[in-house]
Each structure stands twice: as structure tokens, then as C-alpha cells.
Scaffold this active site. Structure first.
Site, PDB file in Angstrom:
ATOM      1  N   CYS A 213       7.694   3.974   5.721  1.00 28.59           N
ATOM      2  CA  CYS A 213       6.801   3.810   4.564  1.00 28.59           C
ATOM      3  C   CYS A 213       7.563   3.372   3.329  1.00 28.59           C
ATOM      4  O   CYS A 213       6.985   2.803   2.407  1.00 28.59           O
ATOM      5  CB  CYS A 213       6.051   5.109   4.280  1.00 28.59           C
TER       6      CYS A 213
ATOM      7  N   CYS B  83      -3.444   3.578   9.327  1.00 30.67           N
ATOM      8  CA  CYS B  83      -2.198   3.046   9.868  1.00 30.67           C
ATOM      9  C   CYS B  83      -1.551   3.966  10.909  1.00 30.67           C
ATOM     10  O   CYS B  83      -0.349   3.874  11.165  1.00 30.67           O
ATOM     11  CB  CYS B  83      -1.223   2.764   8.734  1.00 30.67           C
TER      12      CYS B  83
ATOM     13  N   CYS C 132       0.826  -1.201   0.000  1.00 36.34           N
ATOM     14  CA  CYS C 132       0.000   0.000   0.000  1.00 36.34           C
ATOM     15  C   CYS C 132       0.865   1.258   0.000  1.00 36.34           C
ATOM     16  O   CYS C 132       0.604   2.204  -0.747  1.00 36.34           O
ATOM     17  CB  CYS C 132      -0.937  -0.012   1.210  1.00 36.34           C
ATOM     18  N   CYS C 133       1.916   1.263   0.818  1.00 44.10           N
ATOM     19  CA  CYS C 133       2.822   2.409   0.850  1.00 44.10           C
ATOM     20  C   CYS C 133       3.525   2.590  -0.499  1.00 44.10           C
ATOM     21  O   CYS C 133       3.747   3.717  -0.951  1.00 44.10           O
ATOM     22  CB  CYS C 133       3.858   2.234   1.951  1.00 44.10           C
TER      23      CYS C 133
ATOM     24  N   CYS D  53      -1.087   7.994   7.229  1.00 48.02           N
ATOM     25  CA  CYS D  53      -2.424   7.683   6.733  1.00 48.02           C
ATOM     26  C   CYS D  53      -3.334   7.270   7.892  1.00 48.02           C
ATOM     27  O   CYS D  53      -2.878   6.648   8.863  1.00 48.02           O
ATOM     28  CB  CYS D  53      -2.353   6.560   5.708  1.00 48.02           C
TER      29      CYS D  53
END
Length: 241
Positions: A232, A209, A125-126, A206
């Protein structure tokens, strides 16, 4: 500038070494000023998360040149408070070149169609929402400014003021600053705090997280809590190939 220094500009490692030799003993605005107005003028951007400590660097840059590009990665998963804080600081400081890139729509549709990638694979996702967008945003620049500090993590304990990484120069004006230095600067210049800081969010990324930090915990303990993840990925070396 000598001929050797001019030639160094085509080699990020040599150029970073030259800048470090000349300016590496400086910090904060004293380091930024000769780079923004001379050696790296027009070729450098500030990358900012508009987090709890971001106002320090944003203020320094605005005082020197409010037209320096500021790159803010809008992951699509940020707190509304962060977006509003961004807009407030940009207006307050008179920054004139804010850039807010995000994930590529085609990549997002392919890799995270349901928006739940953060839950299944935070690293992926990062990469989708931060690392690749930042890589694209930095393409026009030879150098970028980061807000990293040595006190933040053991991996940053010997962080230099100027370095080379992934084909670019990275400038770390706050490398040697302490949390007390940051707080004193914010107070001295009357800079507004991120609205979530007072609610226990001391390192803000985010929304899915990011968690509150309990008294006595490390400042970044609330990031990716329970996932064994601490970065990240934007400051890790780019994968080969």
C-alpha cells in the site's frame, strides 16, 4: 542511559542502531517490553490493520501496557467485519488509546469525489487513504511498531527487528516469526480470528482491493489482484521534497 545514548535520541538512525545493538537479538514481547516500559516509553505507537494476524501484537502490547496508542487507519473502504473485529479486540484486550484517523475530507473531496479512485489508480487511492493519514497520525511519535515478517515477501527477507526509516524508528517484533509461530500464539492465548479468514481472505485490506486466496497461492495474492501492486506504500520511503 549513557550520554551517547541520550544524544542518539535526537538522531533516529543512531538511536535505532543503538537499540538494535542492545535488543536486536530479541523478538516478540521480549523485544517490546524494554522499549515500551523504558527506552521508548510514551514515544511509540502500534500501527495495526486489525487483520488476520494482528491479534498477536495487540495482545503482546496490551499485556505490557494497554495504554500504548494503537493507530488504525480507517480508509472508509474497509470490510464491516474488520471494523467489528477491531471493536471486539479492543474491548477484549482492554486497549485504552485507539486512534482511527482517516483521509482528510478536503483531500478526499478533491481527489476522490466519486469514491472510485481505487479503480482508476490504486496507488493514488492508498496514498490518499492510508499513507498520508498515517503520516499525520505518527507526527507525535518518535517510533512505531509494525507487524511485518520476513516470510511475507522477498523484499522483507532481511527485515531487522529495529530499524530507522523516514525520520522514525520502526520496531518489527515479529520479523523472524513463521506462520506456524503466529498460529501457535493465537491458539495458546485463545485469541479470536478475523471473521473473514475462514472464508479464504488471508491478507485483508480495503474491500474493493481484497480477494480470497486460493489453495497454494501466496498469502498476499488476494491483495490488488491483477494490478501488479503488492504494497500500500506505508512501508516505502517517503518521497523526497
Amino acid at each position: 542511559m549513557t550520554q551517547a545514548q541520550t544524544e542518539d535520541r535526537t538522531d533516529p538512525v543512531a538511536h535505532a542502531a543503538d537499540l538494535a545493538a542492545r535488543y536486536g537479538h530479541l523478538h516478540g514481547a521480549e523485544l517490546l517490553r524494554p522499549l515500551l516500559t523504558g527506552d521508548l516509553k510514551g514515544r511509540i505507537a502500534l500501527v495495526s490493520s486489525f487483520g488476520t494476524e494482528s491479534a498477536v501484537l495487540l495482545h503482546m502490547v496490551a499485556e505490557i501496557d494497554p495504554g500504548v496508542p494503537v493507530i488504525f487507519i480507517d480508509t472508509g473502504k474497509l470490510f464491516g467485519e474488520t471494523l467489528r473485529y477491531r471493536d471486539r479486540l479492543v474491548a477484549l484486550l482492554g486497549l485504552t488509546d485507539l486512534r482511527s484517523p482517516g483521509p482528510d475530507p478536503a483531500e478526499e473531496a478533491r481527489e476522490d469525489a466519486d469514491g472510485g479512485l481505487w479503480r482508476r489508480d490504486a496507488g493514488a487511492c492508498c496514498a490518499l487513504r492510508k499513507v498520508r493519514p498515517l503520516g499525520r497520525a505518527l507526527a507525535p511519535f518518535d517510533a512505531w511498531i509494525t507487524g511485518r515478517k520476513r516470510f511475507q515477501a522477498a523484499t522483507r527477507a532481511v527485515l531487522p527487528a529495529v530499524e530507522a526509516a523516514d525520520g522514525r524508528i520502526k520496531v518489527n517484533p515479529l520479523a523472524g516469526w513463521s506462520r506456524q509461530d503466529l498460529t501457535a500464539y493465537l491458539d495458546r492465548h485463545g485469541l479470536p480470528r478475523h471473521p473473514l479468514e475462514a472464508d479464504g481472505f488471508l491478507s485483508i485490506g480495503c474491500m474493493p482491493c481484497t480477494d480470497r486466496v486460493a489453495p497454494g497461492e501466496d498469502i498476499r495474492a488476494g491483495r490488488w489482484r491483477g494490478q501488479g501492486k503488492t504494497e500500500c506504500g506505508i512501508h516505502r520511503p517517503a518521497p523526497a521534497g
